[in-house]
Design an enzyme around this catalytic site. Structure first.
Site, PDB file in Angstrom:
ATOM      1  CB  SER A 119      28.209  95.525 -29.884  1.00 48.01           C
ATOM      2  OG  SER A 119      28.392  94.311 -28.873  1.00 48.01           O
ATOM      3  CE1 TYR A 135      25.009  92.157 -33.904  1.00 52.78           C
ATOM      4  CE2 TYR A 135      26.561  91.599 -32.471  1.00 52.78           C
ATOM      5  CZ  TYR A 135      25.739  92.250 -32.787  1.00 52.78           C
ATOM      6  OH  TYR A 135      24.723  93.206 -31.485  1.00 52.78           O
TER       7      TYR A 135
HETATM    8  N1  LIG Z   1      21.288  93.261 -26.557  1.00 55.06           N
HETATM    9  C1  LIG Z   1      23.052  92.726 -26.799  1.00 55.06           C
HETATM   10  O1  LIG Z   1      22.632  92.399 -25.494  1.00 55.06           O
HETATM   11  C2  LIG Z   1      22.946  93.983 -26.790  1.00 55.06           C
HETATM   12  C3  LIG Z   1      24.916  94.504 -27.170  1.00 55.06           C
HETATM   13  C4  LIG Z   1      25.084  95.331 -27.791  1.00 55.06           C
HETATM   14  C5  LIG Z   1      24.596  95.692 -28.491  1.00 55.06           C
HETATM   15  N2  LIG Z   1      24.073  95.059 -28.739  1.00 55.06           N
HETATM   16  C6  LIG Z   1      23.015  96.748 -30.458  1.00 55.06           C
HETATM   17  O2  LIG Z   1      21.950  96.685 -30.145  1.00 55.06           O
HETATM   18  C7  LIG Z   1      21.207  97.445 -31.370  1.00 55.06           C
HETATM   19  C8  LIG Z   1      19.640  96.361 -30.620  1.00 55.06           C
HETATM   20  O3  LIG Z   1      19.711  95.398 -30.000  1.00 55.06           O
HETATM   21  P1  LIG Z   1      18.846  94.568 -29.578  1.00 55.06           P
HETATM   22  O4  LIG Z   1      19.564  93.813 -28.636  1.00 55.06           O
HETATM   23  O5  LIG Z   1      18.102  95.227 -29.055  1.00 55.06           O
HETATM   24  O6  LIG Z   1      18.188  93.549 -30.517  1.00 55.06           O
HETATM   25  P2  LIG Z   1      16.357  93.155 -30.861  1.00 55.06           P
HETATM   26  O7  LIG Z   1      16.626  91.749 -31.745  1.00 55.06           O
HETATM   27  O8  LIG Z   1      16.061  93.315 -29.275  1.00 55.06           O
HETATM   28  O9  LIG Z   1      15.784  94.298 -31.919  1.00 55.06           O
HETATM   29  C9  LIG Z   1      16.297  94.261 -33.025  1.00 55.06           C
HETATM   30  C10 LIG Z   1      15.487  95.743 -33.744  1.00 55.06           C
HETATM   31  O10 LIG Z   1      15.442  95.903 -34.850  1.00 55.06           O
HETATM   32  C11 LIG Z   1      14.814  95.013 -36.462  1.00 55.06           C
HETATM   33  N3  LIG Z   1      15.443  95.114 -37.337  1.00 55.06           N
HETATM   34  C12 LIG Z   1      16.444  93.826 -37.532  1.00 55.06           C
HETATM   35  N4  LIG Z   1      16.281  93.648 -39.104  1.00 55.06           N
HETATM   36  C13 LIG Z   1      15.844  95.159 -39.525  1.00 55.06           C
HETATM   37  C14 LIG Z   1      15.693  95.105 -40.655  1.00 55.06           C
HETATM   38  N5  LIG Z   1      16.428  94.800 -41.336  1.00 55.06           N
HETATM   39  N6  LIG Z   1      15.299  96.814 -40.439  1.00 55.06           N
HETATM   40  C15 LIG Z   1      14.115  97.054 -39.603  1.00 55.06           C
HETATM   41  N7  LIG Z   1      14.473  96.905 -38.328  1.00 55.06           N
HETATM   42  C16 LIG Z   1      14.966  95.622 -38.420  1.00 55.06           C
HETATM   43  C17 LIG Z   1      14.272  93.814 -35.261  1.00 55.06           C
HETATM   44  O11 LIG Z   1      12.538  93.417 -35.603  1.00 55.06           O
HETATM   45  C18 LIG Z   1      13.606  94.520 -34.001  1.00 55.06           C
HETATM   46  O12 LIG Z   1      12.750  94.679 -33.647  1.00 55.06           O
HETATM   47  C19 LIG Z   1      21.633  96.442 -32.364  1.00 55.06           C
HETATM   48  O13 LIG Z   1      22.484  97.536 -32.876  1.00 55.06           O
HETATM   49  C20 LIG Z   1      22.781  95.403 -31.480  1.00 55.06           C
HETATM   50  O14 LIG Z   1      23.216  94.713 -31.967  1.00 55.06           O
HETATM   51  C21 LIG Z   1      22.604  94.942 -28.057  1.00 55.06           C
END
Ligand SMILES: NC(=O)c1ccc[n+]([C@@H]2O[C@H](COP(=O)([O-])OP(=O)(O)OC[C@H]3O[C@@H](n4cnc5c(N)ncnc54)[C@H](O)[C@@H]3O)[C@@H](O)[C@H]2O)c1
Length: 265
Positions: free
Chosen positions: A149, A162
């Protein structure tokens, strides 16, 4: 029709929704056989059905299977990887995408939240890499994509742990890339800015006026918006594919220029 990942076997974590769902869909549409894992079983299965329907109408030849698995649980990760190897005989691509976050100032972080965040975001990535690497070494090829991120290098005051896990993922990814490069394995990290997902919508919702807060966030971006999940999935496809054959040990920033600017006057 041959896609860029035709016939490749992939594991993607966190596919029930958000970026993971978009990556799984994009991979399958590029011809990959994807195993998606998540703790949200119902949503994971539903998303899987939608992916299967999309690939059927596109006729691109990929496939999708969902496995309920907690990425922070060593035994579950081991079982999941063993099942994929039993079914496909190889693992070409691993995407460590599952993560959680919780807002708290550094002075308010609980040990319980620390472990939940670190175990999901960092240990989950470490466990999946550990389990797939021997197969990739045997094959002499493999691509690992770890979701970091912009929080790895630009801080959010409310996400200290985080952000720490996302910085750690970059260091870990570089170590894997250097150790396993001689075996034909590439490892890279993606650093997205804000993406329009459940995780982010919950973050917006925690503010008094979510719509106004979201508008403020979007205005902070030089491109005046946040990313779609497909815009991140396309980078994952690139890194997983042979188009990125000389890209390893890198972090790819996908952030609409927000970290390129000091301030806006
Ligand atoms: N959304 C953003 O703005 C953003 C920005 C930078 C990085 N990210 C990164 O992108 C990735 C996805 O983020 P997102 O926004 O789609 O998140 P989200 O919360 O919408 O989806 C994350 C998924 O991971 C699953 N998950 C959580 N804990 C788990 C576990 N212990 N075992 C298996 N599955 C598990 C959740 O159930 C969910 O389906 C993450 O690594 C996040 O840090 C997101």
């Amino acid at each position: 029709m041959d896609g860029r990942l035709a016939g490749r076997t992939a594991i993607v974590t966190g596919t029930a929704r958000g970026i993971g769902a978009a990556i799984a869909r994009a991979f399958v549409l590029e011809g990959a056989h994807v195993t998606g894992v998540d703790v949200l079983e119902e949503a994971g299965l539903e998303t899987g059905e939608a992916i299967v329907a999309a690939v059927r109408s596109a006729g691109t030849g990929g496939s999708f299977a969902f496995v309920s698995c907690d990425v922070s649980d060593e035994a579950q990760v081991r079982r999941t990887v063993a099942a994929v190897l039993a079914a496909h005989g190889r693992i070409d691509v691993l995407v460590n995408n599952a993560a959680v976050q919780k807002e708290a100032l550094a002075a308010d972080v609980t040990v319980e939240d620390f472990h939940r965040i670190v175990d999901t975001n960092l240990l989950g990535c470490v466990l999946f890499c550990r389990e797939v690497l021997p197969a990739m070494v045997r094959q002499g090829t493999g691509a690992i994509v770890n979701m970091s991120s912009v929080n790895a290098f630009s801080a959010d005051p409310l996400l200290p742990v985080y952000g720490a896990t996302k910085a750690a993922i970059i260091g870990y990814t570089k170590s894997v890339a250097t150790a396993y490069g001689p075996h034909g394995i590439r490892a890279n990290a993606i650093c997205p800015g804000d993406v329009d997902t459940e995780l982010n919508r919950a973050f917006f919702a925690a503010h008094d006026d979510p719509a106004a807060f979201r508008a403020r966030v979007e205005h902070e971006y030089p491109v005046r918006r946040i990313a779609s999940t497909d815009e991140i999935a396309r980078i994952a496809v690139f890194l997983a594919s042979d188009d990125a054959s000389f890209v390893s040990g890198s972090e790819i920033v996908v952030d609409g220029a927000i970290t390129a600017r000091i301030y806006e006057l």
